[in-house]
Design an enzyme around this catalytic site. Structure first.
Site, PDB file in Angstrom:
ATOM      1  CD  GLU A  83      -8.336   7.039  10.179  1.00 24.54           C
ATOM      2  OE1 GLU A  83      -7.559   7.976   9.988  1.00 24.54           O
ATOM      3  OE2 GLU A  83      -7.999   5.833  10.173  1.00 24.54           O
ATOM      4  CB  SER A  84      -6.631   5.477   6.974  1.00 20.68           C
ATOM      5  OG  SER A  84      -7.554   4.489   6.559  1.00 20.68           O
ATOM      6  CB  THR A  95      -9.236  -0.074  11.657  1.00 19.96           C
ATOM      7  OG1 THR A  95      -9.613   1.025  12.459  1.00 19.96           O
ATOM      8  CG2 THR A  95      -8.184   0.350  10.652  1.00 19.96           C
ATOM      9  CG  ASP A 145      -2.547  -0.371  -2.696  1.00 21.13           C
ATOM     10  OD1 ASP A 145      -2.457   0.759  -2.174  1.00 21.13           O
ATOM     11  OD2 ASP A 145      -3.259  -1.266  -2.210  1.00 21.13           O
ATOM     12  CE  LYS A 191      -7.530   1.798   1.783  1.00 25.47           C
ATOM     13  NZ  LYS A 191      -7.420   0.916   2.951  1.00 25.47           N
ATOM     14  CB  SER A 239      -0.966  -0.043   1.181  1.00 29.34           C
ATOM     15  OG  SER A 239      -1.856   1.034   1.114  1.00 29.34           O
ATOM     16  CG  HIS A 240       0.100   3.636   3.245  1.00 27.23           C
ATOM     17  ND1 HIS A 240      -0.803   2.603   3.309  1.00 27.23           N
ATOM     18  CD2 HIS A 240       0.558   3.814   4.502  1.00 27.23           C
ATOM     19  CE1 HIS A 240      -0.895   2.179   4.552  1.00 27.23           C
ATOM     20  NE2 HIS A 240      -0.084   2.890   5.303  1.00 27.23           N
ATOM     21  CG  ASP A 298      -5.935   0.963  -1.330  1.00 31.37           C
ATOM     22  OD1 ASP A 298      -5.023   1.809  -1.202  1.00 31.37           O
ATOM     23  OD2 ASP A 298      -5.977  -0.104  -0.681  1.00 31.37           O
ATOM     24  NE  ARG A 299      -3.996   4.133   2.937  1.00 34.16           N
ATOM     25  CZ  ARG A 299      -3.519   4.266   4.162  1.00 34.16           C
ATOM     26  NH1 ARG A 299      -2.983   5.412   4.527  1.00 34.16           N
ATOM     27  NH2 ARG A 299      -3.570   3.272   5.018  1.00 34.16           N
ATOM     28  CE  LYS A 320      -4.135  -5.569  -1.367  1.00 34.96           C
ATOM     29  NZ  LYS A 320      -4.780  -4.300  -1.066  1.00 34.96           N
ATOM     30  CG  ASP A 350      -2.468   4.077  -1.581  1.00 37.68           C
ATOM     31  OD1 ASP A 350      -3.184   3.999  -2.599  1.00 37.68           O
ATOM     32  OD2 ASP A 350      -2.427   3.201  -0.710  1.00 37.68           O
TER      33      ASP A 350
HETATM   34  C1  G1P Z   1      -4.223   1.401   8.090  1.00 38.46           C
HETATM   35  C2  G1P Z   1      -5.440   2.281   8.205  1.00 38.46           C
HETATM   36  C3  G1P Z   1      -6.680   1.495   7.862  1.00 38.46           C
HETATM   37  C4  G1P Z   1      -6.524   0.883   6.473  1.00 38.46           C
HETATM   38  C5  G1P Z   1      -5.243   0.068   6.405  1.00 38.46           C
HETATM   39  C6  G1P Z   1      -4.976  -0.460   5.002  1.00 38.46           C
HETATM   40  O1  G1P Z   1      -4.310   0.345   9.001  1.00 38.46           O
HETATM   41  O2  G1P Z   1      -5.555   2.833   9.488  1.00 38.46           O
HETATM   42  O3  G1P Z   1      -7.792   2.338   7.921  1.00 38.46           O
HETATM   43  O4  G1P Z   1      -7.606   0.034   6.181  1.00 38.46           O
HETATM   44  O5  G1P Z   1      -4.137   0.885   6.786  1.00 38.46           O
HETATM   45  O6  G1P Z   1      -4.832   0.579   4.074  1.00 38.46           O
HETATM   46  P1  G1P Z   1      -3.567   0.352  10.421  1.00 38.46           P
HETATM   47  O7  G1P Z   1      -2.108   0.604  10.149  1.00 38.46           O
HETATM   48  O8  G1P Z   1      -4.158   1.500  11.194  1.00 38.46           O
HETATM   49  O9  G1P Z   1      -3.872  -0.980  11.014  1.00 38.46           O
HETATM   50 ZN    ZN Z   2      -3.287   1.373  -0.369  1.00 41.48          ZN
END
Ligand code: G1P
Ligand code: ZN
Length: 542
Positions: free
Chosen positions: A363-364, A343, A278, A375, A112-113, A280-281, A125, A276
């Protein structure tokens, strides 16, 4: 052509919030990726002859693991693999491809990010047939298999050519290399009013999209510039790089600072956005205004019927527990359901499948809808553009009007990254042990009304997920939430979520950190953050 290789378990392959994430050198240990992929297959049943989707965000080690996954899928009996050209598929595009071609599931390679590169992060995943992240019962089964694995199966063949679209045979299985963008772009055309957006852009509405050298570059170029006619150069950093150009591909005010500065400047474009690693954000910034992801969810939901794909109205809205209550007020007004989940996007899957929720958000910087089961960063950007094209107002005006109608939920998240794990767990344990005695306690002008460790009862499959974050609710609707990240790869990350509801429109112009100052102080007083972590300030404030 197929061989069985003996192996021994690794003890650290427990999937987190979003799959297994580790540093690249961890994944490069002998059989590490193979063990995890075989454990995925060993937890599934009935996939013989079926289709598996494989793709990733293009980060360092992506191509190597794609080859391994294809060869293992062949050896384990899948009938067909759909793989994005160059090994590329954004997370939402992978979700769509799984659904569109009715695949058995998909393997998405991404962290991801998190940063990419030889010493940075990598991840694997598994998504199920509905296109969404595997639910906990599947990830638990995968983890159980990783602890006892003794062998894996892999085709003993040459590498697949990932750069030419079309079909190839791998040990009796068909591999189809697909265009990673076209199915997704077509889906977006069915949801949004492309002609209206095109006309708005042609009329001088200026946008900028920062792909952060990550996977959304090719998607944004095709959709925003080619199909919608945004000025050439509107999409920045559009070439996906294995190390994201050395940047942190996280679209927030810290890592997308340049975009933020541009949007706050004199000659700012009308609309700025980023995604981000991948895809999705999303980050949404209007000229002169940052829209928090929690507000964005509420504003998108309130205006969604302006887009053709949502013209019939929403069934309900779902948000993760730490996400602000702004969306709740919209749901209330629309008379539709609102769901509060733990979450992680995987918790929205059942609600979407059951038709209880149409739009979901975290919120992320995650927002999405029933069109896929992940997402979707570009989806959020396009829904904003559709709304802006129809309302022909600025982002600032839309936000102000929204707050006047519903009240404003001031909101911020403070992250303390790479904290000593024992200290972070100690902080959470200490909070947990105080829960029963907190109601009624006063901190300055604040009075605690309720405190608990969030537990989710899934209304669809009735599963229960405990210990999902500590909530401290104050009289008047303010709130502080504490939880530890489930996606980090070193030490612990403490997340503190702070929210204050302000119904009075004359008080909607306060700086967020100022508006939340008393709650920030209360959070420290309750949890002893400074004392226990040794940190005087958060690492990241969003
Ligand atoms: C974080 C974000 C959560 C999101 C996840 C994957 O997870 O808070 O909302 O779904 O990344 O992108 P966390 O590191 O808080 O477990
Ligand atoms: Zn991502």
């Amino acid at each position: 052509m197929t061989k069985t290789v003996n192996t021994t378990p690794y003890t650290d392959q427990k999937p987190g919030t979003s799959g297994l994430r580790k540093k690249v050198p961890v994944f490069q240990q002998p059989n590490y990726a193979e063990n995890f992929i075989q454990s995925i297959f060993d937890s599934l049943e009935g996939f013989a002859g079926k289709t598996l989707v494989i793709g990733g965000d293009g980060r360092f080690y992506n191509r190597e693991v794609i080859q391994i996954a294809i060869k293992m899928a062949a050896a384990n009996g899948f009938g067909r693999v759909l793989v994005g050209r160059g090994g590329i598929l954004s997370t939402p595009a992978a979700s769509h491809v799984i659904r569109k071609y009715e695949a058995f599931g998909g393997i998405v390679l991404s962290a991801s990010h998190n940063p990419g590169g030889p010493t940075e992060d990598f991840g694997i995943k598994y998504n199920i047939g509905n296109g969404g992240p595997a639910p906990e019962k599947v990830t638990d089964a995968i983890y159980a298999h990783t602890k006892t694995i003794e062998r894996y199966k892999i085709a003993d063949v040459a590498d697949v050519n990932l750069d030419a679209e079309g079909e190839q045979q791998v040990a009796g299985m068909t591999v189809q290399v697909i265009n990673p963008v076209s199915d997704y772009a077509e889906l977006m055309e069915t949801l949004f009013d492309f002609p209206a957006i095109r006309a708005h852009l042609a009329g001088g509405f200026r946008i900028v999209f920062d792909a952060m050298s990550a996977v959304t570059g090719p998607y944004a170029k095709e959709i925003l510039e080619n199909r919608l006619g945004a000025a050439k150069g509107s999409v920045l950093n559009f070439v996906p790089l294995p190390d994201f150009g050395g940047h942190h591909p996280d679209p927030n005010l810290v890592h997308a600072r340049a975009l933020y500065e541009e949007m706050m400047g004199e000659n700012a474009p009308d609309f700025g956005a980023a995604s981000d690693g991948d895809g999705d954000r999303n980050l949404i910034i209007g000229k002169g205004i940052f829209v928090t992801p929690s507000d964005s969810l509420a504003m998108l939901a309130a205006n969604a019927t302006l887009a053709p794909g949502y013209a019939k109205g929403l069934a309900g809205i779902a948000r993760s527990m730490p996400t602000s209550g702004a969306a709740d007020r919209v749901a209330q007004k629309l008379g539709i359901g609102i769901y509060e989940t733990p979450t992680g996007w995987k918790f929205f899957g059942n609600l979407l499948d059951a038709g209880l929720a149409t739009i979901c958000g975290e919120e992320s910087a995650g927002t999405g809808s029933s069109h896929v089961r992940e997402k979707d960063g570009l989806w959020a950007v396009l829904l904003w553009l559709n709304i802006l094209a129809v309302r022909k107002e600025s982002v600032v005006d839309i936000a102000r009007e929204h707050w006047t109608t519903y009240g404003r939920n001031y909101y911020s998240r403070h992250d303390y990254e790479e904290v000593d794990s024992a200290a972070a767990n100690g902080l959470m344990d200490a909070l947990r042990s105080q829960l029963a005695t907190l109601p009624g306690r006063k901190l300055g002008d604040l009075t605690i009304e309720m405190a608990d460790d969030f537990s989710y009862h899934d209304p669809v499959d009735h599963s229960v997920s405990n210990n999902q974050g500590i909530r401290i609710l104050f009289k008047g609707g303010s709130r502080v939430v504490f939880r530890l990240s489930g996606t980090g790869t070193s030490g612990a990350t403490l997340r503190v979520y702070i929210e204050r509801f302000e119904p009075d429109a004359t008080k909607h112009d306060v700086d967020t950190q100022v508006a939340l100052a008393d709650l920030i102080e209360a959070a420290d007083a309750l949890a002893g953050i400074k004392e226990r972590t040794g940190r005087t300030e958060p690492t990241v404030i969003t």
